[in-house]
Design a protein around this motif. Sequence first.
Motif, PDB file in Angstrom:
ATOM      1  N   GLY A   1      -0.014  -3.720   1.168  1.00 30.55           N
ATOM      2  CA  GLY A   1       1.131  -2.857   1.394  1.00 30.55           C
ATOM      3  C   GLY A   1       0.801  -1.396   1.233  1.00 30.55           C
ATOM      4  O   GLY A   1      -0.196  -1.022   0.615  1.00 30.55           O
ATOM      5  N   SER A   2       1.659  -0.585   1.806  1.00 32.29           N
ATOM      6  CA  SER A   2       1.507   0.869   1.712  1.00 32.29           C
ATOM      7  C   SER A   2       1.708   1.289   0.261  1.00 32.29           C
ATOM      8  O   SER A   2       2.660   0.879  -0.380  1.00 32.29           O
ATOM      9  N   PRO A   3       0.796   2.115  -0.282  1.00 31.20           N
ATOM     10  CA  PRO A   3       0.933   2.498  -1.693  1.00 31.20           C
ATOM     11  C   PRO A   3       2.189   3.327  -1.948  1.00 31.20           C
ATOM     12  O   PRO A   3       2.636   4.080  -1.089  1.00 31.20           O
ATOM     13  N   SER A   4       2.729   3.170  -3.146  1.00 31.32           N
ATOM     14  CA  SER A   4       3.869   3.987  -3.568  1.00 31.32           C
ATOM     15  C   SER A   4       3.434   5.441  -3.703  1.00 31.32           C
ATOM     16  O   SER A   4       2.233   5.743  -3.772  1.00 31.32           O
ATOM     17  N   CYS A   5       4.402   6.352  -3.764  1.00 29.97           N
ATOM     18  CA  CYS A   5       4.065   7.770  -3.932  1.00 29.97           C
ATOM     19  C   CYS A   5       3.261   7.971  -5.209  1.00 29.97           C
ATOM     20  O   CYS A   5       2.281   8.716  -5.221  1.00 29.97           O
ATOM     21  N   PHE A   6       3.656   7.295  -6.280  1.00 27.69           N
ATOM     22  CA  PHE A   6       2.945   7.421  -7.551  1.00 27.69           C
ATOM     23  C   PHE A   6       1.472   7.072  -7.381  1.00 27.69           C
ATOM     24  O   PHE A   6       0.590   7.807  -7.841  1.00 27.69           O
TER      25      PHE A   6
ATOM     26  N   GLY B   1     -11.446  -6.908  -6.303  1.00 30.32           N
ATOM     27  CA  GLY B   1     -10.187  -7.097  -5.575  1.00 30.32           C
ATOM     28  C   GLY B   1      -9.652  -5.769  -5.073  1.00 30.32           C
ATOM     29  O   GLY B   1      -9.722  -4.764  -5.771  1.00 30.32           O
ATOM     30  N   ASP B   2      -9.143  -5.763  -3.849  1.00 32.78           N
ATOM     31  CA  ASP B   2      -8.615  -4.500  -3.334  1.00 32.78           C
ATOM     32  C   ASP B   2      -7.253  -4.211  -3.946  1.00 32.78           C
ATOM     33  O   ASP B   2      -6.609  -5.097  -4.505  1.00 32.78           O
ATOM     34  N   ALA B   3      -6.839  -2.958  -3.852  1.00 30.40           N
ATOM     35  CA  ALA B   3      -5.561  -2.545  -4.430  1.00 30.40           C
ATOM     36  C   ALA B   3      -5.002  -1.391  -3.616  1.00 30.40           C
ATOM     37  O   ALA B   3      -5.767  -0.554  -3.118  1.00 30.40           O
ATOM     38  N   PRO B   4      -3.671  -1.335  -3.467  1.00 32.65           N
ATOM     39  CA  PRO B   4      -3.066  -0.206  -2.759  1.00 32.65           C
ATOM     40  C   PRO B   4      -3.398   1.107  -3.468  1.00 32.65           C
ATOM     41  O   PRO B   4      -3.324   1.166  -4.700  1.00 32.65           O
ATOM     42  N   GLY B   5      -3.776   2.106  -2.731  1.00 31.09           N
ATOM     43  CA  GLY B   5      -4.172   3.385  -3.317  1.00 31.09           C
ATOM     44  C   GLY B   5      -5.675   3.595  -3.218  1.00 31.09           C
ATOM     45  O   GLY B   5      -6.161   4.715  -3.382  1.00 31.09           O
TER      46      GLY B   5
ATOM     47  N   HIS C   1      -1.638   6.474   3.454  1.00 30.92           N
ATOM     48  CA  HIS C   1      -0.491   5.571   3.342  1.00 30.92           C
ATOM     49  C   HIS C   1      -0.841   4.108   3.614  1.00 30.92           C
ATOM     50  O   HIS C   1       0.041   3.263   3.641  1.00 30.92           O
ATOM     51  N   THR C   2      -2.116   3.811   3.803  1.00 33.00           N
ATOM     52  CA  THR C   2      -2.461   2.446   4.185  1.00 33.00           C
ATOM     53  C   THR C   2      -2.916   1.620   2.981  1.00 33.00           C
ATOM     54  O   THR C   2      -3.508   2.135   2.037  1.00 33.00           O
ATOM     55  N   GLY C   3      -2.641   0.326   3.051  1.00 27.74           N
ATOM     56  CA  GLY C   3      -3.101  -0.606   2.032  1.00 27.74           C
ATOM     57  C   GLY C   3      -4.534  -1.030   2.290  1.00 27.74           C
ATOM     58  O   GLY C   3      -5.160  -0.603   3.257  1.00 27.74           O
TER      59      GLY C   3
END
Lengths: 328, 328, 328, 328
Positions: free
Chosen positions: D263-268, D15-19, D66-68
Amino acid sequence: MSKKIKKIGVLTSGGDAPGMNAAIRSVVRTCAYHEIECVGIYRGFEGLIEADFKPLSARSVNNIIHTGGTMLKSARCQEFRTDEGRQKAHENLKNANIDALVIIGGDGSFNGGLVFNKAFNFPIIGIPGTIDNDIFGTNFTLGFDTAINTVVEVIDKIRDTASSHKRLFFVEVMGRDVGHIALNAGVGAGAEEILIPEEDLGLERLLESLRRSKKSGKSSSIVVVAEGDKIGKNVFELKDYVEENMPEYDVRVSVLGHMQRGGSPSCFDRVLASRMGVKAVETLLEGKTNFMVGIIDNKITLTPLEKAVKGKTEINKELLRVSDIMTT
Amino acid sequence: MSKKIKKIGVLTSGGDAPGMNAAIRSVVRTCAYHEIECVGIYRGFEGLIEADFKPLSARSVNNIIHTGGTMLKSARCQEFRTDEGRQKAHENLKNANIDALVIIGGDGSFNGGLVFNKAFNFPIIGIPGTIDNDIFGTNFTLGFDTAINTVVEVIDKIRDTASSHKRLFFVEVMGRDVGHIALNAGVGAGAEEILIPEEDLGLERLLESLRRSKKSGKSSSIVVVAEGDKIGKNVFELKDYVEENMPEYDVRVSVLGHMQRGGSPSCFDRVLASRMGVKAVETLLEGKTNFMVGIIDNKITLTPLEKAVKGKTEINKELLRVSDIMTT
Amino acid sequence: MSKKIKKIGVLTSGGDAPGMNAAIRSVVRTCAYHEIECVGIYRGFEGLIEADFKPLSARSVNNIIHTGGTMLKSARCQEFRTDEGRQKAHENLKNANIDALVIIGGDGSFNGGLVFNKAFNFPIIGIPGTIDNDIFGTNFTLGFDTAINTVVEVIDKIRDTASSHKRLFFVEVMGRDVGHIALNAGVGAGAEEILIPEEDLGLERLLESLRRSKKSGKSSSIVVVAEGDKIGKNVFELKDYVEENMPEYDVRVSVLGHMQRGGSPSCFDRVLASRMGVKAVETLLEGKTNFMVGIIDNKITLTPLEKAVKGKTEINKELLRVSDIMTT
Amino acid sequence: MSKKIKKIGVLTSGGDAPGMNAAIRSVVRTCAYHEIECVGIYRGFEGLIEADFKPLSARSVNNIIHTGGTMLKSARCQEFRTDEGRQKAHENLKNANIDALVIIGGDGSFNGGLVFNKAFNFPIIGIPGTIDNDIFGTNFTLGFDTAINTVVEVIDKIRDTASSHKRLFFVEVMGRDVGHIALNAGVGAGAEEILIPEEDLGLERLLESLRRSKKSGKSSSIVVVAEGDKIGKNVFELKDYVEENMPEYDVRVSVLGHMQRGGSPSCFDRVLASRMGVKAVETLLEGKTNFMVGIIDNKITLTPLEKAVKGKTEINKELLRVSDIMTT
């Protein structure tokens, strides 16, 4: 001759929509500007019957313009559909010296208002607040612009994962029996297909379209489905049908649901709410009743409430065509 | 008789705006729909002179509708203001068999296009792309709706800290010499005062207004200042002036700057861009030239480019009045 | 022996930060859980001196976990620095039967608390609330995670326009005299260079780095500058210096300012605030005083307040190195 | 003795994940920094078998932090579970001179990597990328922080409409068979109840809790349900059960679904991905294999992959208790 209006009541009724708080604020501040009193009626017609009233000063609506939901709450109310219920409501208004009502809601709420006006000759003005944009007499209802932004933001996220996995997503959006949210958000989200009640695509043509899209090199697809669309019995059966007929696709469903009703209103909805609130109060002060405030061709207008509740909105044919061209 | 158009070039010029990519996508897909070719011209008029061209297929614009900026880049170009520069540009277009141009940009870009058309009778159509909403012949330019949403979101954040500390904030927003962003975002953000070039409030009346707001019980205030406003020399001098005259206020300045130009476009801007792109291409295919596509009263329209570059937009007087009432 | 605690006061002091409301809510609810009373003290130490108190029930903090700012307001207070001021504060607390204080703020606020504790042996616990992450004894202060998300979202927007125009942007971010926001948000935003007070890059090396970046094919650049950085006198002089020495760059400045302090807190900050609020109240109930609640290695911890106000946080060297590698 | 590594392949799987894109960028840039080559392997193990490779330069990963989603795509692959499939994969790697692999994914992907390593002694390192945070050997997996932010933002919207209408919402969130997303986002969103597989509340106690909440004056409620929770057969049956037993509630269900993955990943998550990518490459360059990079107590660490795939994460008991206290 109509009595001079010195105190206005404001209520929200039916499904809530972003921008309702901005409209309440505007009604309250416009009353303050004209140096008349304003009273908040809580929980819609239920609060009218139970005299759930609270005076609202200009300061009491500080810091609400950006909030979703409605600070006055909303409710369905069977009792207001009875003579007895409306009688109670009228007595409460008289006792509180409230001279007129601003009703923020959809066509059901406006119908209730019209019956009430006929019974007691009580001045009322409607402000169209619903995300569905399904009210005749206005190009835009309060909350619609926010809702389509919410939907495209969510579909942007779904597309991330769809395009990472070559998946087909059916995304069901709100809109009751009209397709305005689906069509606008579908075009805005770059959906490959948009299914709305106003157009019967048919299951066979949907498959054709998906096959064409696949052949053209698209590896993932988003299909936006209006909740009122009748192509399949519902979006889950649609999924089953497509999976049976196009086993090459990994199909998923996402029903966006109530999140579409919430959230901080867009700038457009906040400005529209501010403009409509001013017009609603000033129309009452001019001695008029039974109108709905709307925006037509960028101008704030009045439409007789009877027309508003009977009329039908139409789908934008040009935008339908744009949608077809975009999915070339 | 105009030559049949088989290949269209598209470029973005001037300041970038959210929705430009959605417009490029629409131009490209509409070309594909009509089975003609489309060529991307990079870096605006500079790329025209340097033949920085790339064919764009329907698939090459996948996944850009939601992105800010412009995939074709933009640039200022002195050379295009010379006969020699335009000559080179024209030769490049001929060599590439490009028959017509879609120019996405503001009035400066449209002026360049008009001069080019006059020199070579080359078909051009403009699409208004600028956050400033300062172009005659359209109610909305591409990017304006996104920009006002960006501004209200930022001011919502600033208000959190302003109201925690009883502070007065001057927030400078973009808009060149017009106040559309300031007025709309100011009303949307619930600003206590909005300073725009179209209205000269005067420093004395600003102080009065702030004093009144303070007296009415507001503990914090946001004043939105259009960059083109001339009430003070600039927003920092405005701060100094107010601090001198109202030492009870802790005054801060926030210049929002270029973030207003970026970001994912709103649904409205994406839909508008899609509609405008279709109209631009189909207008060229009808053999027309020197028009700007616009949206007036919710309908996609054409305005002669000459009028578009000469005309002035006007501030919405009704909205100005609403703004005054809201700050009661 | 310490007196049994039956009523706790809570206040926010210093610069506000996202998550403060979530922390207030947690303090209030934890008091309710342990069946003791909780009192909100408005406007920090100023409200302590002026007895601006209000009892807070579990329900009174409904619907604030997601809001920015502080519902208790904050203020700077000179009078609390005097014996007389603290004397008044102590009397007010006694009169209101408040037995202990939870102070949500930064090191200045903790210092005030320590002096107060010494004078009257009054139990206090600190919760670190500041976006700057500059407090010893905790890996994260409340608001830091939200602030770095705000900064990367804004820089994402700026990058849209920067990369459309081949521009160099200096983006100044908050952080007082430390570079935590700049370093984290700079890495998160993919900045080409990050200037922080903990590292003196020097103007010459900055130019070299920008030249290398340009040569490597990057057409736009973002340089994140901590407000405490001393490479130039300020960010505008930095711009002038680079423009003089690299005329090929179109340089812009964006000072993000107070928007970094506002906004709805991130999930991390809301959870952290909830955990810290529980620990603060339960530490007081255990009869302890003069501690700061913190999070170290994912565990909620206590650090003596004296250490917290004297200690220095350190910049993450590994992350500095990661930053260098990312800008290869 | 291990061969010197000159070329590293990177893939995303499961499964894909932001980051994930930020991690790919980091792997690519770290290779460039150490002057070795990097190759992108598309569609996970499927691309390994089909030799779907593309060299990645430092510039090719511009503008993806910054891309999901994942620019390398992901896929399930049956063939890689066969000796024959892995044989093909190994030959492709040899032919392309790829010396080692960085696998970004979850435990299924790591298992595949371990089997592959055993068969061919091929160096591999894992980076934990999944929103579920269900991998032993790291406090946080890539995408978890973004997902919990997405969930709280959506529940904030749902709460607007819930509290306008006195409704009870069951919100189902992802997390496979663990409750990390539910617990963290539930506390962050201020949910009245959180149902996770690690704790069996029981239907009776759920009703009690809802009754207590109602009695305490709450007019609306959000219950967050982890998809792996087994209290009811599923969230819709849960709704039916509660409606039968608490007819005073208007109950709604919202299944958040795949939007949580995008969604765009958080800064963390962006910073974490950057740090993990550096460590993954440098661990391979040190001649090590079969480790997973993780973050434990804020430090980047290595855990043997065997342990990572066998170990179980545990729910944070202290946070469970905080959750109980918050719903007092």
